[in-house]
Design a protein around this motif. Structure first.
Motif, PDB file in Angstrom:
ATOM      1  N   ASP A   1       0.957  -1.231   0.010  1.00 18.21           N
ATOM      2  CA  ASP A   1       0.141  -0.072   0.126  1.00 18.21           C
ATOM      3  C   ASP A   1       0.843   1.129   0.107  1.00 18.21           C
ATOM      4  OD1 ASP A   1      -2.463  -1.140  -0.069  1.00 18.21           O
ATOM      5  OD2 ASP A   1      -2.595  -1.620   1.958  1.00 18.21           O
TER       6      ASP A   1
ATOM      7  N   LYS B   1       2.188 -10.096  -8.271  1.00 19.07           N
ATOM      8  CA  LYS B   1       1.174 -10.242  -6.847  1.00 19.07           C
ATOM      9  C   LYS B   1       1.783  -9.548  -5.613  1.00 19.07           C
ATOM     10  CE  LYS B   1      -2.582 -13.137  -8.121  1.00 19.07           C
ATOM     11  NZ  LYS B   1      -2.992 -14.367  -8.074  1.00 19.07           N
ATOM     12  N   LYS B   2       2.973  -9.756  -5.347  1.00 17.18           N
ATOM     13  CA  LYS B   2       3.715  -9.477  -4.113  1.00 17.18           C
ATOM     14  C   LYS B   2       4.624  -8.564  -4.087  1.00 17.18           C
ATOM     15  CE  LYS B   2       2.026 -14.018  -2.388  1.00 17.18           C
ATOM     16  NZ  LYS B   2       2.404 -15.021  -2.207  1.00 17.18           N
TER      17      LYS B   2
ATOM     18  N   LEU C   1       0.886 -11.382 -14.045  1.00 17.14           N
ATOM     19  CA  LEU C   1       0.598 -10.527 -12.838  1.00 17.14           C
ATOM     20  C   LEU C   1       2.022 -10.670 -11.953  1.00 17.14           C
ATOM     21  CD1 LEU C   1      -2.641 -12.251 -12.007  1.00 17.14           C
ATOM     22  CD2 LEU C   1      -2.387 -10.250 -13.358  1.00 17.14           C
TER      23      LEU C   1
ATOM     24  N   ASP D   1      -6.631  -4.507 -12.635  1.00 16.12           N
ATOM     25  CA  ASP D   1      -7.696  -5.087 -11.600  1.00 16.12           C
ATOM     26  C   ASP D   1      -7.715  -4.075 -10.212  1.00 16.12           C
ATOM     27  OD1 ASP D   1      -8.748  -6.235  -9.421  1.00 16.12           O
ATOM     28  OD2 ASP D   1      -8.192  -8.330  -9.971  1.00 16.12           O
TER      29      ASP D   1
ATOM     30  N   GLU E   1      -9.465  -3.683  -7.870  1.00 13.95           N
ATOM     31  CA  GLU E   1      -9.751  -3.990  -6.425  1.00 13.95           C
ATOM     32  C   GLU E   1      -8.344  -4.594  -5.787  1.00 13.95           C
ATOM     33  OE1 GLU E   1     -12.664  -7.384  -4.613  1.00 13.95           O
ATOM     34  OE2 GLU E   1     -13.551  -5.907  -6.173  1.00 13.95           O
ATOM     35  N   LYS E   2      -7.609  -5.463  -6.689  1.00 14.29           N
ATOM     36  CA  LYS E   2      -6.286  -5.946  -6.026  1.00 14.29           C
ATOM     37  C   LYS E   2      -5.431  -5.211  -6.507  1.00 14.29           C
ATOM     38  CE  LYS E   2      -7.872 -10.809  -6.424  1.00 14.29           C
ATOM     39  NZ  LYS E   2      -8.502 -11.510  -7.451  1.00 14.29           N
ATOM     40  N   ARG E   3      -5.480  -3.897  -7.059  1.00 16.90           N
ATOM     41  CA  ARG E   3      -4.555  -2.886  -7.504  1.00 16.90           C
ATOM     42  C   ARG E   3      -3.261  -3.583  -8.384  1.00 16.90           C
ATOM     43  NH1 ARG E   3      -5.913   1.888  -5.939  1.00 16.90           N
ATOM     44  NH2 ARG E   3      -4.390   2.869  -6.801  1.00 16.90           N
ATOM     45  N   LEU E   4      -3.803  -4.580  -9.441  1.00 14.99           N
ATOM     46  CA  LEU E   4      -2.793  -5.445 -10.046  1.00 14.99           C
ATOM     47  C   LEU E   4      -2.737  -4.802 -11.467  1.00 14.99           C
ATOM     48  CD1 LEU E   4      -3.311  -9.091  -8.815  1.00 14.99           C
ATOM     49  CD2 LEU E   4      -1.210  -7.424  -8.568  1.00 14.99           C
TER      50      LEU E   4
ATOM     51  N   GLN F   1       5.166  -2.783 -10.301  1.00 13.78           N
ATOM     52  CA  GLN F   1       4.884  -3.798 -11.143  1.00 13.78           C
ATOM     53  C   GLN F   1       5.410  -3.186 -12.563  1.00 13.78           C
ATOM     54  OE1 GLN F   1       0.723  -5.118 -10.427  1.00 13.78           O
ATOM     55  NE2 GLN F   1       0.446  -3.337  -9.561  1.00 13.78           N
TER      56      GLN F   1
ATOM     57  N   GLU G   1       3.541   2.227  -8.177  1.00 17.18           N
ATOM     58  CA  GLU G   1       2.842   1.079  -8.093  1.00 17.18           C
ATOM     59  C   GLU G   1       3.132   0.254  -9.625  1.00 17.18           C
ATOM     60  OE1 GLU G   1      -1.445   0.687  -7.377  1.00 17.18           O
ATOM     61  OE2 GLU G   1      -1.148   2.918  -7.610  1.00 17.18           O
TER      62      GLU G   1
ATOM     63  N   GLU H   1      -2.414  -5.848 -15.090  1.00 14.99           N
ATOM     64  CA  GLU H   1      -2.784  -7.180 -16.024  1.00 14.99           C
ATOM     65  C   GLU H   1      -1.874  -6.897 -17.328  1.00 14.99           C
ATOM     66  OE1 GLU H   1      -6.948  -8.688 -14.254  1.00 14.99           O
ATOM     67  OE2 GLU H   1      -7.015  -7.095 -15.785  1.00 14.99           O
TER      68      GLU H   1
END
Lengths: 274, 343
Positions: free
Chosen positions: B4, B155-156, B153, B131, B133-136, B160, B96, B138
């Motif tokens: 975050d 994710k962690k 993706l 995405d 909601e997941k702030r990903l 990105q 991000e 794609e």
């Protein structure tokens, strides 16, 4: 002069099939080959060695049968080869791959200091081109990508002169050695292997290393665990509606096409040259 | 790593000799959509020597903020100096998402930065989405030689990152009334600490094929059968003043040099007219030509996927059709006494 070439065994993507039901790669459908760009990397090492002398070591990571690409590299002219093979490396993305390879390079370097690392521009199964620069960063040596010519190797000064391809043209770079190069196909033509190389390759037993043969390895950085990227989903892109298929005999269709082209005046016009 | 802490979409503004690369504008267009969707600012970051003035242009093409590092050592692109700047910016401001053009320099830079930041990088992306909601991010790209798309993706890990193919995304029309914030940063770089030197840059326009700028392209695939039949492609192109392109298979077979390959690992083209002859339409090829204005496909196989992207299709034998086309164009030329050309 010690040159290490990183090579990869890849499925021949020209003939590989995708299982339409599972959307996964049917690896059995394609023969495994030495990544074409890596063959040029080995060839370039051979060309350099002709002038400088020294040793060419090839390094690969993959399943046990990947020894085939090491033998192929010996055929082109490499002196020896190491295969990293262990389930711990499985499922690695480019970040985890460069980590594992850099650990193996560390060990190779202890045994015989490395002057130059050469990789292919990218592997044809992944098309990323990210592993080469990644290895260079981990070894803290300069990466030079898209190399189209090794102009000069100066062993006394420990420098190389390199032509690097750009979007329009090229640049001439001087770099300290050791450094890492990733090569384009146009850098050389693969030569026919002389008979002694073929015999040597047929008899050659590659050195096999597992994760236990490497030192100071952080296992959380290996394989699937060490890979920040994952494949979220595989899909065939939505098929566009497609256009109009013309009908009739061949000559009718050609005439229709000519009409269509001539109608597009803004696209295609006939101008008098007089 | 607290995910975050990372907010914002960033685009690498690649400049050569004070001129911003087209792909950077395209990425500002694509980045704008992602930023709006994720409800965060869009930033461009610009490195070079005497390049501050390019910040306005970056804002005009959609950026809310521009990070600038101006330093003599950054005059020419070099991995070691540029990556230092980018890593500093990324660690200080924690975006991000970072997008780079999939150019030789963009790919080189992104690969080095990803390694040092221990984060994920997706290469040669052709579709971008987020995405929320997941702030990903794609990031999708053709995979396995190109008959299927894969969405990658991360994710962690943050940021990105992805490199994106030139000419796939659309740039916004520039608006020089737009306002934005320019943030100048300084980093310490010493020429004597650099291990690489750019001695010379040669703009070799002759070597670059004119495919990228061509108005009409005739592209042949392996459906042409052999090198001899492939001459028909050259003949048609010559008759109508078009440029010749080929698929990966054709280049692998040695019928054309690599510079003339169209597709994921070759050129991306957007001509006004594109002839795809004996081309099946593998995804890796289609991503390199689907934005052409008018696509004409000629293929024996009525189910060939090339017909899905073609504006007009002819199902039939190229060996029969192409000679007729050539003859028609030639007779048109004699009839009207002019040259076939395009506007």
């Amino acid at each position: 002069m010690h040159i290490v070439v990183c090579v990869k065994q890849v499925p021949d993507t020209k003939i590989i099939k995708i299982n339409p039901k599972t959307n996964t790669l049917d690896r059995r459908s394609a023969p495994a080959i030495l990544n074409p760009y890596d063959a040029h990397a080995v060839q370039e090492a051979v060309k350099i060695k002709r002038k400088t002398g020294g040793t060419i070591t090839v390094l690969s990571m993959g399943p046990p049968q990947a020894t085939a690409v090491i033998k192929k590299s010996i055929e082109i002219g490499a002196d020896r080869g190491v295969l990293l093979t262990d389930r711990a490396f499985a499922g690695a993305d480019t970040l985890a791959t460069s980590y594992a390879l850099s650990k193996a390079l560390e060990r190779i370097n202890m045994d015989l200091p490395i002057d130059l690392v050469i990789c292919g521009k990218h592997a044809i199964d992944g098309d990323t081109g990210q592993v080469g620069p990644g290895i260079a960063r981990r070894m803290d040596i300069p990466p030079i990508t898209s190399v189209i010519e090794v102009t000069e190797v100066n062993q006394e000064e420990k420098t190389v002169l390199i032509k690097r391809k750009l979007t329009s043209g090229y640049e001439l770079i001087q770099s300290e050695m050791p450094c890492l190069l990733t090569v384009e196909k146009e850098i050389n033509d693969i030569e026919y292997s002389p008979m002694p190389n073929m015999i040597k390759a047929a008899r050659y037993e590659p050195i096999i290393w597992s994760v236990n043969d490497l030192e100071n390895v952080d296992r959380t950085q290996l394989g699937l665990k060490g890979s920040p990227t994952i494949v979220g989903k595989m899909f065939t892109p939505p098929r566009p509606e497609g256009g109009k298929k013309l009908e009739g005999s061949v000559s009718e269709q050609v005439s229709q096409l000519m009409e269509i082209l001539m109608e597009k005046k803004d696209l295609f016009t006939l101008t008098s040259s007089r | 790593m607290n995910l975050d802490d990372y907010r914002g979409v960033w685009v690498f503004i690649e400049q050569n000799d004070g001129k911003i690369e087209g792909v950077s504008f395209e990425l500002l267009g694509a980045g704008r959509k992602l930023a709006d969707k994720l409800d965060v600012p869009l930033a461009g970051f610009l490195l070079g020597d005497g390049i501050k003035s390019l910040a306005n242009q970056t804002i005009a093409y959609g950026a809310d903020q521009v990070y600038v590092i101006d330093h003599p050592v950054l005059k020419h692109y070099r991995t070691e100096s540029y990556m230092k700047g980018v890593i500093y910016l990324a660690q200080t401001y924690k975006p991000e998402i970072i997008l780079y053009g999939a150019t030789p320099n963009g790919k080189d830079l992104a690969s080095a930065v990803a390694t040092d930041l221990s984060t994920g990088l997706t290469a040669d992306t052709t579709m971008l989405d987020a995405d929320v909601e997941k702030r990903l991010l794609e990031a999708s790209r053709p995979a396995f030689g190109g008959n299927i798309m894969a969405t990658i993706l991360c994710k962690k890990h943050r940021p990105q990152m992805a490199t994106v193919r030139p000419k796939v995304m659309k740039a916004l029309a520039p608006d020089y009334e737009r306002s934005g914030q320019v943030i100048e940063e300084k980093i310490s770089l010493k020429e004597e600490e650099m291990r690489t030197k750019v001695l010379q840059i040669v703009n070799d326009v002759t070597k670059k094929t004119n495919l990228a700028d061509a108005h009409v392209i005739v592209c042949g695939g392996k459906g042409m059968g052999d090198l001899q039949n492939f001459q028909l492609i050259h003949e048609l192109a010559e008759t109508i003043g078009a440029s010749v392109g080929g698929t990966r298979d054709v280049v692998e077979a040695g019928w054309l040099p690599h510079e003339q390959q169209i597709g994921q690992t070759g050129e991306t083209v957007t001509p006004k007219i594109y002839f795809a002859i004996g081309v099946s339409g593998a995804i890796q090829h289609v991503v390199g030509m689907k934005n052409s204005e008018l696509i004409i496909a000629i293929n024996k196989d009525p189910n060939a996927p090339i017909f899905d992207v073609a504006t007009y299709g002819i199902v039939g034998d190229a060996m029969e059709i192409v000679p007729q086309l050539i003859a028609q164009f030639k007779s048109l030329r004699t009839e009207k006494g002019g040259e076939v050309s395009y506007a």
